[in-house]
Design a protein around this motif. Structure first.
Motif, mmCIF file in Angstrom:
data_model
loop_
_atom_site.group_PDB
_atom_site.id
_atom_site.type_symbol
_atom_site.label_atom_id
_atom_site.label_comp_id
_atom_site.label_asym_id
_atom_site.label_seq_id
_atom_site.Cartn_x
_atom_site.Cartn_y
_atom_site.Cartn_z
ATOM 1 N N GLY A 112 1.797 13.664 7.250
ATOM 2 C CA GLY A 112 0.462 13.450 7.799
ATOM 3 C C GLY A 112 -0.649 13.718 6.800
ATOM 4 O O GLY A 112 -0.535 14.585 5.938
ATOM 5 N N ILE A 113 -1.704 12.931 6.926
ATOM 6 C CA ILE A 113 -2.910 13.171 6.130
ATOM 7 C C ILE A 113 -3.680 14.267 6.861
ATOM 8 O O ILE A 113 -3.898 14.181 8.068
ATOM 9 N N LYS A 114 -4.122 15.286 6.118
ATOM 10 C CA LYS A 114 -4.760 16.436 6.751
ATOM 11 C C LYS A 114 -6.277 16.272 6.925
ATOM 12 O O LYS A 114 -6.864 16.849 7.830
ATOM 13 N N TRP A 115 -6.924 15.512 6.026
ATOM 14 C CA TRP A 115 -8.374 15.394 6.104
ATOM 15 C C TRP A 115 -8.855 14.236 5.234
ATOM 16 O O TRP A 115 -8.088 13.620 4.510
ATOM 17 N N ASN A 116 -10.157 13.975 5.307
ATOM 18 C CA ASN A 116 -10.790 12.953 4.476
ATOM 19 C C ASN A 116 -10.686 13.323 2.993
ATOM 20 O O ASN A 116 -10.631 14.489 2.648
ATOM 21 N N PHE A 117 -10.711 12.298 2.162
ATOM 22 C CA PHE A 117 -10.687 12.432 0.708
ATOM 23 C C PHE A 117 -9.360 12.962 0.169
ATOM 24 O O PHE A 117 -9.310 13.578 -0.886
ATOM 25 N N THR A 118 -8.264 12.666 0.903
ATOM 26 C CA THR A 118 -6.931 12.838 0.339
ATOM 27 C C THR A 118 -6.758 11.683 -0.647
ATOM 28 O O THR A 118 -7.171 10.558 -0.369
ATOM 29 N N CYS A 137 -18.867 13.996 5.846
ATOM 30 C CA CYS A 137 -17.851 15.016 5.608
ATOM 31 C C CYS A 137 -18.350 15.967 4.520
ATOM 32 O O CYS A 137 -19.152 15.575 3.671
ATOM 33 N N GLY A 138 -17.858 17.184 4.537
ATOM 34 C CA GLY A 138 -18.202 18.130 3.477
ATOM 35 C C GLY A 138 -17.770 17.648 2.104
ATOM 36 O O GLY A 138 -18.340 18.047 1.090
ATOM 37 N N PHE A 139 -16.768 16.751 2.065
ATOM 38 C CA PHE A 139 -16.286 16.224 0.790
ATOM 39 C C PHE A 139 -16.972 14.915 0.382
ATOM 40 O O PHE A 139 -16.687 14.372 -0.679
ATOM 41 N N THR A 140 -17.885 14.415 1.208
ATOM 42 C CA THR A 140 -18.559 13.138 0.927
ATOM 43 C C THR A 140 -19.182 13.087 -0.475
ATOM 44 O O THR A 140 -19.115 12.036 -1.122
ATOM 45 N N PRO A 141 -19.749 14.202 -0.992
ATOM 46 C CA PRO A 141 -20.291 14.134 -2.360
ATOM 47 C C PRO A 141 -19.262 13.742 -3.427
ATOM 48 O O PRO A 141 -19.645 13.398 -4.546
ATOM 49 N N GLN A 142 -17.974 13.744 -3.085
ATOM 50 C CA GLN A 142 -16.963 13.289 -4.049
ATOM 51 C C GLN A 142 -17.138 11.822 -4.406
ATOM 52 O O GLN A 142 -16.632 11.368 -5.439
ATOM 53 N N TYR A 143 -17.863 11.069 -3.581
ATOM 54 C CA TYR A 143 -18.167 9.676 -3.945
ATOM 55 C C TYR A 143 -18.789 9.629 -5.338
ATOM 56 O O TYR A 143 -18.545 8.702 -6.109
ATOM 57 N N GLN A 144 -19.622 10.621 -5.660
ATOM 58 C CA GLN A 144 -20.298 10.646 -6.958
ATOM 59 C C GLN A 144 -19.281 10.731 -8.100
ATOM 60 O O GLN A 144 -19.364 9.987 -9.075
ATOM 61 N N GLU A 145 -18.302 11.640 -7.978
ATOM 62 C CA GLU A 145 -17.285 11.773 -9.023
ATOM 63 C C GLU A 145 -16.348 10.568 -9.046
ATOM 64 O O GLU A 145 -15.891 10.156 -10.105
ATOM 65 N N LEU A 146 -16.044 10.022 -7.878
ATOM 66 C CA LEU A 146 -15.206 8.818 -7.836
ATOM 67 C C LEU A 146 -15.893 7.685 -8.594
ATOM 68 O O LEU A 146 -15.260 6.979 -9.390
ATOM 69 N N GLU A 147 -17.184 7.526 -8.358
ATOM 70 C CA GLU A 147 -17.938 6.469 -9.042
ATOM 71 C C GLU A 147 -17.994 6.726 -10.550
ATOM 72 O O GLU A 147 -17.857 5.797 -11.351
#
Length: 163
Positions: A123-129, A37-47
């Motif tokens: 409804g959830i609109k997309w990944n990383f909600t 996903c375009g938001f997948t790099p958020q894993y870095q900030e989550l970590e």
């Protein structure tokens, strides 16, 4: 009286049944994730958030979901490996689930009911909600995928300091 969220059982990414009761007394950030996903790099900030605030009582719970653009096609094992290799994810990850539709996981039924989206939508609109839950198990707020995890740091710190 135990908060409803703590009565929900989930399956972790390695297939083990767990109760959310084990997170009682913690501040929770619950996120539906995806590897492509375009938001997948958020894993870095989550970590980063997790490493910084977990000692004070934050738990981040990741729930992979393949309902948005088929951006999480892999098996739980593939997802776990991806998260480890690419982002060093150490926060708890869970088995792939549905967050919308007929097979919505009970956790997401509760989250969506307690923290509605824009214009009262469930409804959830997309990944990383992201959903923020206080130490008492109250679902406080929903954040859009565009909200970066580190933007929530001050709010989480406030919750960690509250009784």
């Amino acid at each position: 009286m135990t908060a409803p969220i703590y009565q929900i059982d989930v399956t972790d990414i390695s297939g083990q049944q767990r109760s959310l009761n084990e997170f009682q007394g913690k501040v929770l950030l619950i996120v539906n994730t995806a590897s492509k996903c375009g938001f997948t790099p958020q894993y870095q900030e989550l970590e980063e958030l997790y490493k910084t605030l977990q000692p004070q009582g934050l738990e981040i719970l990741g729930f992979p979901c393949n309902q948005f653009g088929h951006q999480e096609p892999g098996s739980d094992s593939d997802i776990s490996q991806f998260c480890q290799l690419n982002y060093g994810v150490s926060f708890p990850m869970f088995a792939k689930i549905d967050v919308n539709g007929a097979n919505t996981h009970p956790l997401y039924k509760l989250l969506k009911k307690d923290a509605k989206g824009v214009l009262g939508s469930q409804g959830i609109k997309w990944n990383f909600t992201k959903f923020l839950v206080d130490k008492q198990g109250k679902v406080l707020e929903r954040f859009a995928p565009t909200t970066k995890p580190l933007q929530l740091k001050a709010q989480i710190e406030q919750l960690l300091q509250a009784n």
